[in-house]
Write a protein that holds these residues in place. Structure first.
Motif, mmCIF file in Angstrom:
data_model
loop_
_atom_site.group_PDB
_atom_site.id
_atom_site.type_symbol
_atom_site.label_atom_id
_atom_site.label_comp_id
_atom_site.label_asym_id
_atom_site.label_seq_id
_atom_site.Cartn_x
_atom_site.Cartn_y
_atom_site.Cartn_z
ATOM 1 N N PRO A 25 4.954 -10.717 -20.555
ATOM 2 C CA PRO A 25 4.211 -11.049 -21.781
ATOM 3 C C PRO A 25 3.036 -10.117 -22.045
ATOM 4 N N LEU A 26 2.352 -9.672 -20.974
ATOM 5 C CA LEU A 26 1.192 -8.816 -21.177
ATOM 6 C C LEU A 26 1.611 -7.443 -21.701
ATOM 7 N N GLY A 27 2.652 -6.868 -21.114
ATOM 8 C CA GLY A 27 3.146 -5.581 -21.595
ATOM 9 C C GLY A 27 3.669 -5.669 -23.013
ATOM 10 N N TRP A 28 4.306 -6.796 -23.344
ATOM 11 C CA TRP A 28 4.806 -7.010 -24.705
ATOM 12 C C TRP A 28 3.658 -7.086 -25.705
ATOM 13 N N TRP A 29 2.618 -7.825 -25.357
ATOM 14 C CA TRP A 29 1.472 -7.952 -26.245
ATOM 15 C C TRP A 29 0.777 -6.609 -26.444
ATOM 16 N N LEU A 30 0.611 -5.840 -25.371
ATOM 17 C CA LEU A 30 -0.034 -4.542 -25.486
ATOM 18 C C LEU A 30 0.799 -3.575 -26.323
ATOM 19 N N ALA A 31 2.116 -3.709 -26.247
ATOM 20 C CA ALA A 31 2.991 -2.816 -27.003
ATOM 21 C C ALA A 31 3.059 -3.182 -28.475
ATOM 22 N N ARG A 32 2.906 -4.469 -28.794
ATOM 23 C CA ARG A 32 3.115 -4.927 -30.176
ATOM 24 C C ARG A 32 1.825 -5.210 -30.939
ATOM 25 N N SER A 33 0.757 -5.466 -30.246
ATOM 26 C CA SER A 33 -0.483 -5.830 -30.924
ATOM 27 C C SER A 33 -1.068 -4.636 -31.660
ATOM 28 N N ARG A 34 -1.699 -4.907 -32.779
ATOM 29 C CA ARG A 34 -2.374 -3.863 -33.558
ATOM 30 C C ARG A 34 -3.891 -4.044 -33.536
ATOM 31 N N GLY A 35 -4.382 -5.017 -32.835
ATOM 32 C CA GLY A 35 -5.815 -5.269 -32.777
ATOM 33 C C GLY A 35 -6.543 -4.248 -31.921
ATOM 34 N N TRP A 36 -7.786 -3.951 -32.293
ATOM 35 C CA TRP A 36 -8.566 -2.964 -31.537
ATOM 36 C C TRP A 36 -8.861 -3.436 -30.122
ATOM 37 N N TRP A 37 -8.919 -4.748 -29.928
ATOM 38 C CA TRP A 37 -9.294 -5.283 -28.630
ATOM 39 C C TRP A 37 -8.202 -5.078 -27.581
ATOM 40 N N LYS A 38 -6.996 -4.713 -28.028
ATOM 41 C CA LYS A 38 -5.931 -4.524 -27.042
ATOM 42 C C LYS A 38 -6.250 -3.359 -26.110
ATOM 43 N N GLU A 39 -6.979 -2.352 -26.629
ATOM 44 C CA GLU A 39 -7.332 -1.226 -25.768
ATOM 45 C C GLU A 39 -8.355 -1.630 -24.712
ATOM 46 N N ALA A 40 -9.215 -2.590 -25.056
ATOM 47 C CA ALA A 40 -10.146 -3.108 -24.057
ATOM 48 C C ALA A 40 -9.381 -3.845 -22.962
ATOM 49 N N VAL A 41 -8.365 -4.628 -23.364
ATOM 50 C CA VAL A 41 -7.526 -5.319 -22.382
ATOM 51 C C VAL A 41 -6.743 -4.308 -21.555
ATOM 52 N N ALA A 42 -6.243 -3.262 -22.204
ATOM 53 C CA ALA A 42 -5.502 -2.222 -21.484
ATOM 54 C C ALA A 42 -6.394 -1.518 -20.462
ATOM 55 N N ALA A 43 -7.636 -1.242 -20.852
ATOM 56 C CA ALA A 43 -8.579 -0.601 -19.925
ATOM 57 C C ALA A 43 -8.885 -1.511 -18.741
ATOM 58 N N LEU A 44 -9.067 -2.804 -19.035
ATOM 59 C CA LEU A 44 -9.327 -3.762 -17.962
ATOM 60 C C LEU A 44 -8.136 -3.857 -17.020
ATOM 61 N N THR A 45 -6.937 -3.820 -17.587
ATOM 62 C CA THR A 45 -5.724 -3.879 -16.771
ATOM 63 C C THR A 45 -5.597 -2.652 -15.875
ATOM 64 N N ALA A 46 -5.993 -1.491 -16.396
ATOM 65 C CA ALA A 46 -5.855 -0.240 -15.648
ATOM 66 C C ALA A 46 -7.023 0.035 -14.714
ATOM 67 N N LEU A 47 -8.027 -0.809 -14.720
ATOM 68 C CA LEU A 47 -9.230 -0.574 -13.926
ATOM 69 C C LEU A 47 -8.956 -0.340 -12.437
ATOM 70 N N PRO A 48 -8.018 -1.071 -11.806
ATOM 71 C CA PRO A 48 -7.775 -0.827 -10.380
ATOM 72 C C PRO A 48 -7.312 0.582 -10.051
ATOM 73 N N VAL A 49 -6.827 1.338 -11.047
ATOM 74 C CA VAL A 49 -6.384 2.708 -10.781
ATOM 75 C C VAL A 49 -7.563 3.599 -10.404
ATOM 76 N N VAL A 50 -8.723 3.364 -11.031
ATOM 77 C CA VAL A 50 -9.885 4.228 -10.802
ATOM 78 C C VAL A 50 -10.928 3.592 -9.884
ATOM 79 N N LEU A 51 -10.877 2.285 -9.695
ATOM 80 C CA LEU A 51 -11.838 1.636 -8.807
ATOM 81 C C LEU A 51 -11.492 1.915 -7.340
ATOM 82 N N PRO A 52 -12.482 2.192 -6.502
ATOM 83 C CA PRO A 52 -12.206 2.256 -5.061
ATOM 84 C C PRO A 52 -11.664 0.912 -4.576
#
Length: 221
Positions: A25-52
């Protein structure tokens, strides 16, 4: 040794299953949503990639400790803490591997385009039916890639599982931690065997992913 391997495989398997359910559901929402806030959610989701890993592990350890607000809510149910437990390891692993599940699924949904859903709508398929019977099957390679990445990533975890699990033998000790302990004890023979096994495993995982990508590219061509 067998118990360490079993704990590692069990952790990777449970983490993979949970993240596939979350990523759909999360990947579907990120792929289909047009709201600006989806990028904030995407950044939060990707945070573990850059966090120690130790930073993420530290905050998860605090959240699962006996004095956290979350554990206060669970204490009436007999749960005082989830730190240094297998359940705590699973929670930490899910958070740490989240981007490796969500991003491939999101990419697969985005690559699918709008046409299949438009066709499903003309056939009067409900949105839930279109998602389950059209979108998910068409994104199957994304789910397969996510499953392989999450499983392999969890197998190789060190910082997060050490911070949350504490390397308790028979409960939270995994292969990566055993390698570290063997090196500390100058037991290089056992460390070499486990390390070589992980190197071989990583090669097989990457080779399989490249084959999948090559086949997908050939089918698109």
């Amino acid at each position: 040794m067998a118990q360490v391997v079993w704990t590692t495989i069990a952790l990777a398997g449970v983490t993979t299953l949970i993240l596939l359910v979350i990523a759909a559901p999360l990947g579907w929402w990120l792929a289909r949503s047009r709201g600006w806030w989806k990028e904030a959610v995407a950044a939060l989701t990707a945070l573990p990639v850059v966090l120690p890993p130790t930073v993420l592990g530290f905050y998860v350890l605090i959240a699962l400790g006996p004095n956290s607000p979350l554990m206060t809510l669970l204490q009436p149910f007999g749960v005082r803490t989830l730190a240094f437990t297998f359940t705590g390891l699973v929670i930490g692993s899910v958070l740490y591997s989240l981007p490796f599940a969500v991003q491939p699924v999101r990419n697969a949904f985005e690559a699918m385009g709008d046409r299949p859903l438009e066709v499903a709508a003309t056939l009067r398929a409900r949105p839930v039916d279109a998602f389950l019977h059209v979108a998910v099957p068409m994104a199957s390679r994304g789910f397969l890639t996510a499953a392989v990445l999450v499983f392999a990533h969890t197998i190789g975890e060190f910082g997060v599982v050490l911070m949350i699990g504490g390397a308790i033998p028979g409960r939270t000790e995994v292969v990566s931690i055993r390698i570290f302990q063997d090196v500390e004890a100058l037991n290089f023979a056992d460390a070499h065997r486990l390390s070589a096994a992980l190197v071989a495993f990583a090669f097989v995982v990457l080779f399989s992913l490249f084959l999948l990508q090559r086949r997908a590219a050939a089918e698109r061509a």
